[in-house]
Design an enzyme around this catalytic site. Structure first.
Site, PDB file in Angstrom:
ATOM      1  N   ARG A 241      44.881  57.432 -23.093  1.00 42.11           N
ATOM      2  CA  ARG A 241      45.858  57.755 -24.124  1.00 42.11           C
ATOM      3  C   ARG A 241      47.184  58.054 -23.448  1.00 42.11           C
ATOM      4  O   ARG A 241      47.228  58.714 -22.399  1.00 42.11           O
ATOM      5  CB  ARG A 241      45.421  58.982 -24.936  1.00 42.11           C
ATOM      6  CG  ARG A 241      44.327  58.711 -25.976  1.00 42.11           C
ATOM      7  CD  ARG A 241      44.801  57.810 -27.128  1.00 42.11           C
ATOM      8  NE  ARG A 241      43.777  57.594 -28.119  1.00 42.11           N
ATOM      9  CZ  ARG A 241      42.860  56.623 -28.112  1.00 42.11           C
ATOM     10  NH1 ARG A 241      42.848  55.744 -27.110  1.00 42.11           N
ATOM     11  NH2 ARG A 241      41.977  56.517 -29.087  1.00 42.11           N
ATOM     12  N   GLU A 272      53.337  54.692 -29.925  1.00 46.46           N
ATOM     13  CA  GLU A 272      52.958  53.263 -29.969  1.00 46.46           C
ATOM     14  C   GLU A 272      53.389  52.650 -31.294  1.00 46.46           C
ATOM     15  O   GLU A 272      53.092  53.240 -32.337  1.00 46.46           O
ATOM     16  CB  GLU A 272      51.444  53.127 -29.781  1.00 46.46           C
ATOM     17  CG  GLU A 272      51.021  53.594 -28.394  1.00 46.46           C
ATOM     18  CD  GLU A 272      49.514  53.431 -28.132  1.00 46.46           C
ATOM     19  OE1 GLU A 272      48.782  53.022 -29.038  1.00 46.46           O
ATOM     20  OE2 GLU A 272      49.092  53.713 -27.008  1.00 46.46           O
ATOM     21  N   HIS A 291      47.989  48.342 -25.979  1.00 48.43           N
ATOM     22  CA  HIS A 291      46.752  49.061 -26.304  1.00 48.43           C
ATOM     23  C   HIS A 291      45.630  48.067 -26.680  1.00 48.43           C
ATOM     24  O   HIS A 291      45.117  48.087 -27.795  1.00 48.43           O
ATOM     25  CB  HIS A 291      46.997  50.064 -27.457  1.00 48.43           C
ATOM     26  CG  HIS A 291      45.988  51.174 -27.498  1.00 48.43           C
ATOM     27  ND1 HIS A 291      46.272  52.436 -27.962  1.00 48.43           N
ATOM     28  CD2 HIS A 291      44.666  51.206 -27.140  1.00 48.43           C
ATOM     29  CE1 HIS A 291      45.187  53.193 -27.898  1.00 48.43           C
ATOM     30  NE2 HIS A 291      44.204  52.473 -27.395  1.00 48.43           N
TER      31      HIS A 291
HETATM   32  C1  DGY Z   1      39.581  53.765 -28.481  1.00 44.02           C
HETATM   33  O1  DGY Z   1      38.579  53.286 -29.008  1.00 44.02           O
HETATM   34  O2  DGY Z   1      39.793  54.974 -28.454  1.00 44.02           O
HETATM   35  C2  DGY Z   1      40.541  52.806 -27.830  1.00 44.02           C
HETATM   36  O3  DGY Z   1      41.706  53.407 -27.440  1.00 44.02           O
HETATM   37  C3  DGY Z   1      40.813  51.621 -28.727  1.00 44.02           C
HETATM   38  O4  DGY Z   1      39.681  50.867 -28.709  1.00 44.02           O
END
Ligand code: DGY
Length: 330
Positions: A241, A272, A291
């Site tokens: 993240r 984002e 992402h």
């Molecule tokens: C998640 O699943 O947390 C990822 O960041 C996106 O697939």
């Protein structure tokens, strides 16, 4: 006409197989089929008469949203991370929150390797170099990079994804250092990996890869002091993240002389999409992706199906296959 069938709001067009499964169920399906997420007001309005939600990491499911949607008794987040959902409030209200870990581990680890290698061996720059007609001849000093082979890879967070990255990196004869809250020994096949402190990992690693969830404890865990302690020439990869990194500080660290880290590859950013005026976008020593670490075709289908499994179990009053707030069942 009123109906007793539960109303399910799905906040985006997910894999058609999963949508079709929902269509076959005895539910009223409300599907937001735009490519962009529903704006907050629309999310609020559509959730207000829903019994259950399938939502994404782009949907903020906070206390105020839940206040506006008093009928919601099941939340199924199509992501492993749940930092977009106020888990404490959901738990206090007895709402199980499903998430989709596990099925995305291998795709995410594959993409992490892609970024480690792309950053180390300057793949994106190389592509630009050729297209910009700078390729005049084979050159002994052209686009020299950093090998992953035999390097020290520091993995911050040694859960399923961190371990899957380590497994792949072992194939490159990399030395693995990792941080992890638990002191359980590393699994079979990764016995040579060493658990170290974060400062130690940052000082000793050629490559650093982040695999922790975003929590109050991990927010901005990498900032000025941590970057300054990294090796000259080191490479930082983040597929977790964005907010685990103090992003403005990373921009300054990458712009410094010498930069520490020397290069970063980010699949995730604090906001984002990254705002067009973000200083990171002006830096040459950075690779960005939107992402997509889990964006393997079969993986996204599996995530959507697991989100449906969680939702249906929740609606039946059964335990979800993957529940992010299991305390709700206590
Ligand atoms: C998640 O699943 O947390 C990822 O960041 C996106 O697939």
């Amino acid at each position: 006409m009123t109906t007793n069938r539960p109303r399910v709001f799905v906040t985006r067009l997910i894999a058609s197989e999963a949508i079709n499964r929902l269509r076959e169920e005895d539910v009223v399906l409300d599907l937001w089929d735009d490519d962009l997420p529903p704006p907050p007001e629309t999310l609020r309005m559509r959730a207000s008469d829903a019994d259950a939600l399938i939502c994404l990491l782009t949907d903020r499911i906070d206390e105020s949203l839940l206040d506006a949607a008093p009928g919601v008794r099941v939340i199924s987040n199509m992501a492993a991370g749940t930092d977009n959902v106020d888990l404490a409030t959901a738990t206090a209200r007895g709402i199980p929150v499903g998430n989709t870990p596990g099925v995305l581990t291998e795709s995410t680890a594959d993409f992490t390797l892609a970024l480690l290698l792309a950053a180390g061996r300057r793949v994106i720059e190389a592509d630009r170099y050729v297209r910009d007609e700078q390729w005049k001849t084979w050159g002994p000093r052209v686009l020299l990079g950093k090998d992953l082979y035999g390097a020290t890879l520091g993995i911050i967070g040694f859960g399923a994804i961190g371990q899957a990255v380590a497994k792949r990196a072992r194939g490159f004869d990399a030395n693995i250092l990792y941080t992890r809250r638990s002191d359980a020994p590393p699994p079979e096949g990764l016995r040579s990996a060493k658990r170290v402190s974060l400062p130690d990992l940052l000082e000793r690693s050629d490559f650093v890869s982040i695999h922790v969830p975003l929590t109050t404890a991990t927010r901005h865990m990498l900032g000025e002091r941590q970057f300054a302690s990294m090796q000259e020439g080191s490479i930082l990869v983040n597929t977790a993240r964005g907010a685990v990194i103090d992003q403005p500080t990373l921009a300054s660290a990458l712009a410094a002389d010498p930069p520490r880290p020397a290069f970063a590859a980010l699949d995730v950013t604090q906001v984002e999409p990254i705002p067009t005026d973000d200083p990171l976008l002006r830096l040459p020593n950075l690779v960005l992706a939107p992402h997509i670490a889990s964006a393997g075709e079969t993986t996204r289908r599996a995530m959507a199906n697991l989100a449906v499994d969680n939702l249906l179990a929740g609606l039946r009053g059964e335990r979800m296959p993957n529940c992010a707030n299991p305390k709700v069942y206590a």
